[in-house]
Design a protein around this motif. Sequence first.
Motif, PDB file in Angstrom:
ATOM      1  N   ALA A 175       7.956   5.793   4.943  1.00 36.96           N
ATOM      2  CA  ALA A 175       6.528   5.870   4.591  1.00 36.96           C
ATOM      3  C   ALA A 175       5.853   4.500   4.756  1.00 36.96           C
ATOM      4  CB  ALA A 175       6.369   6.380   3.159  1.00 36.96           C
ATOM      5  N   VAL A 176       6.524   3.432   4.345  1.00 41.63           N
ATOM      6  CA  VAL A 176       5.941   2.090   4.492  1.00 41.63           C
ATOM      7  C   VAL A 176       5.805   1.747   5.974  1.00 41.63           C
ATOM      8  CG1 VAL A 176       6.197  -0.371   3.971  1.00 41.63           C
ATOM      9  CG2 VAL A 176       7.011   1.301   2.340  1.00 41.63           C
ATOM     10  N   ILE A 225       0.103 -11.636  -2.155  1.00 41.36           N
ATOM     11  CA  ILE A 225      -0.142 -10.744  -3.295  1.00 41.36           C
ATOM     12  C   ILE A 225       1.161 -10.031  -3.636  1.00 41.36           C
ATOM     13  CG2 ILE A 225      -1.378  -8.670  -4.038  1.00 41.36           C
ATOM     14  CD1 ILE A 225      -3.728  -9.689  -2.349  1.00 41.36           C
ATOM     15  N   HIS A 226       1.506 -10.062  -4.929  1.00 47.15           N
ATOM     16  CA  HIS A 226       2.755  -9.485  -5.395  1.00 47.15           C
ATOM     17  C   HIS A 226       2.526  -8.028  -5.791  1.00 47.15           C
ATOM     18  CE1 HIS A 226       6.223  -9.787  -8.574  1.00 47.15           C
ATOM     19  NE2 HIS A 226       6.605  -9.179  -7.494  1.00 47.15           N
ATOM     20  N   VAL A 227       3.150  -7.111  -5.108  1.00 48.57           N
ATOM     21  CA  VAL A 227       3.073  -5.696  -5.487  1.00 48.57           C
ATOM     22  C   VAL A 227       4.469  -5.301  -5.975  1.00 48.57           C
ATOM     23  CG1 VAL A 227       2.576  -3.357  -4.701  1.00 48.57           C
ATOM     24  CG2 VAL A 227       1.317  -5.289  -3.718  1.00 48.57           C
ATOM     25  N   ALA A 228       4.604  -5.150  -7.300  1.00 49.08           N
ATOM     26  CA  ALA A 228       5.921  -4.892  -7.877  1.00 49.08           C
ATOM     27  C   ALA A 228       5.946  -3.495  -8.477  1.00 49.08           C
ATOM     28  CB  ALA A 228       6.229  -5.935  -8.950  1.00 49.08           C
ATOM     29  N   ASP A 287      10.306  10.224  -5.210  1.00 45.94           N
ATOM     30  CA  ASP A 287       9.493   9.610  -4.151  1.00 45.94           C
ATOM     31  C   ASP A 287       8.002   9.946  -4.260  1.00 45.94           C
ATOM     32  OD1 ASP A 287      11.648   8.312  -2.943  1.00 45.94           O
ATOM     33  OD2 ASP A 287      12.060   9.964  -1.562  1.00 45.94           O
ATOM     34  N   GLU A 288       7.671  11.224  -4.583  1.00 43.54           N
ATOM     35  CA  GLU A 288       6.245  11.620  -4.570  1.00 43.54           C
ATOM     36  C   GLU A 288       5.459  10.827  -5.611  1.00 43.54           C
ATOM     37  OE1 GLU A 288       8.721  14.252  -5.380  1.00 43.54           O
ATOM     38  OE2 GLU A 288       9.084  13.772  -3.260  1.00 43.54           O
ATOM     39  N   ILE A 289       6.079  10.590  -6.775  1.00 45.23           N
ATOM     40  CA  ILE A 289       5.394   9.818  -7.826  1.00 45.23           C
ATOM     41  C   ILE A 289       5.213   8.382  -7.337  1.00 45.23           C
ATOM     42  CG2 ILE A 289       5.554   8.980 -10.217  1.00 45.23           C
ATOM     43  CD1 ILE A 289       7.163  11.440 -10.930  1.00 45.23           C
ATOM     44  N   MET A 290       6.237   7.836  -6.695  1.00 50.23           N
ATOM     45  CA  MET A 290       6.157   6.468  -6.188  1.00 50.23           C
ATOM     46  C   MET A 290       5.087   6.341  -5.107  1.00 50.23           C
ATOM     47  SD  MET A 290       8.117   4.976  -8.166  1.00 50.23           S
ATOM     48  CE  MET A 290       7.728   3.358  -7.502  1.00 50.23           C
ATOM     49  N   PHE A 291       4.948   7.368  -4.269  1.00 45.53           N
ATOM     50  CA  PHE A 291       3.926   7.319  -3.218  1.00 45.53           C
ATOM     51  C   PHE A 291       2.541   7.260  -3.851  1.00 45.53           C
ATOM     52  CE2 PHE A 291       6.906   9.654  -0.043  1.00 45.53           C
ATOM     53  CZ  PHE A 291       7.567   8.461   0.200  1.00 45.53           C
ATOM     54  N   ASP A 292       2.325   8.084  -4.912  1.00 46.71           N
ATOM     55  CA  ASP A 292       1.024   8.060  -5.595  1.00 46.71           C
ATOM     56  C   ASP A 292       0.737   6.668  -6.148  1.00 46.71           C
ATOM     57  OD1 ASP A 292       0.600  10.682  -5.120  1.00 46.71           O
ATOM     58  OD2 ASP A 292       1.154  11.400  -7.127  1.00 46.71           O
ATOM     59  N   LEU A 293       1.786   6.003  -6.632  1.00 44.33           N
ATOM     60  CA  LEU A 293       1.606   4.707  -7.277  1.00 44.33           C
ATOM     61  C   LEU A 293       1.327   3.595  -6.265  1.00 44.33           C
ATOM     62  CD1 LEU A 293       2.066   3.272 -10.154  1.00 44.33           C
ATOM     63  CD2 LEU A 293       4.309   2.671  -9.244  1.00 44.33           C
ATOM     64  N   ILE A 294       2.046   3.606  -5.146  1.00 48.40           N
ATOM     65  CA  ILE A 294       2.085   2.427  -4.277  1.00 48.40           C
ATOM     66  C   ILE A 294       1.277   2.546  -2.979  1.00 48.40           C
ATOM     67  CG2 ILE A 294       3.630   0.933  -2.899  1.00 48.40           C
ATOM     68  CD1 ILE A 294       4.109   0.460  -5.805  1.00 48.40           C
ATOM     69  N   LEU A 295       1.280   3.718  -2.342  1.00 48.70           N
ATOM     70  CA  LEU A 295       0.732   3.761  -0.982  1.00 48.70           C
ATOM     71  C   LEU A 295      -0.767   3.472  -0.940  1.00 48.70           C
ATOM     72  CD1 LEU A 295       2.801   6.628   0.697  1.00 48.70           C
ATOM     73  CD2 LEU A 295       3.238   4.159   0.671  1.00 48.70           C
TER      74      LEU A 295
END
Length: 225
Positions: free
Chosen positions: A101-102, A34-37, A68-76
């Motif tokens: 985080a990852v 699965i591609h998570v981009a 980073d915080e916006i990216m965490f909301d999007l991806i984690l």
Amino acid sequence: ATAGIKVLKALIMGPPGCGKGTISERIVKDFAMIHVASGDNLRRQILQGTELGKKAEPYIDDGQLVPDEIMFDLILGELAKLKNANWLLDGFPRTVTQAQAVQKIEPKEVVIDLNVPFEVIIERIKGRWVHIPSGRIYHTEFSPPKVPGKDDVTGEPLEQRHDDKPETVQKRLEAYKKMTEPVLNFYRDEGILTEFTGNYSNEIWPHVHKFLSTKITPLQYTVYK
Ligand code: ATP
């Protein structure tokens, strides 16, 4: 028997315009992953006018990293849902904080680093056209659409990204050097980084395919010369 089945968590990294998107499309087609981009997800959020998209857009247009915080909301949250799936994470992590985080969610086994010279990138990005809703990528010279200016699958118009302007590309390359190269060093020290060097995706792809075939079974048998 399930003995041979395991889940593969992979990352693909490389400077802006290095062909991560193109190589990722080929990986998920040939291997069950699965591609998570992160960039595609951000552009979809902007297209849909979501709150997250509105917060992220000024940073992207300016060639800076989204906080980073916006990216965490999007991806984690998305990664947590894909616990039992093979995934290929593209464009995330881009900072050492994101990498940590990852690491907490999932240990990864494979990091693919596409190493394309900056001069080549700046030239290549000028010919790039994207179908924003799907993230499909074309290049006027190296992978043109069947009908000029139209997406092969939907026939919808292709666009050039706002952040593909030469001056913004320069800023993105600088952000990469400053914020993302330390992430590469982190994975290199862990001994899970594999580097692929070349000027074009068609030249790099057979090596990536061969390497990944040693980690996960391809869906179909393909011979690349
Ligand atoms: P390319 O798509 O050409 O490989 P890229 O890696 O710069 O280049 P994307 O991954 O699509 O492009 O990201 C586009 C923009 O989205 C980035 O310049 C940045 O502003 C933002 N972005 C994407 N992923 C992240 C991330 N993990 N952290 C912070 N910002 C991000």
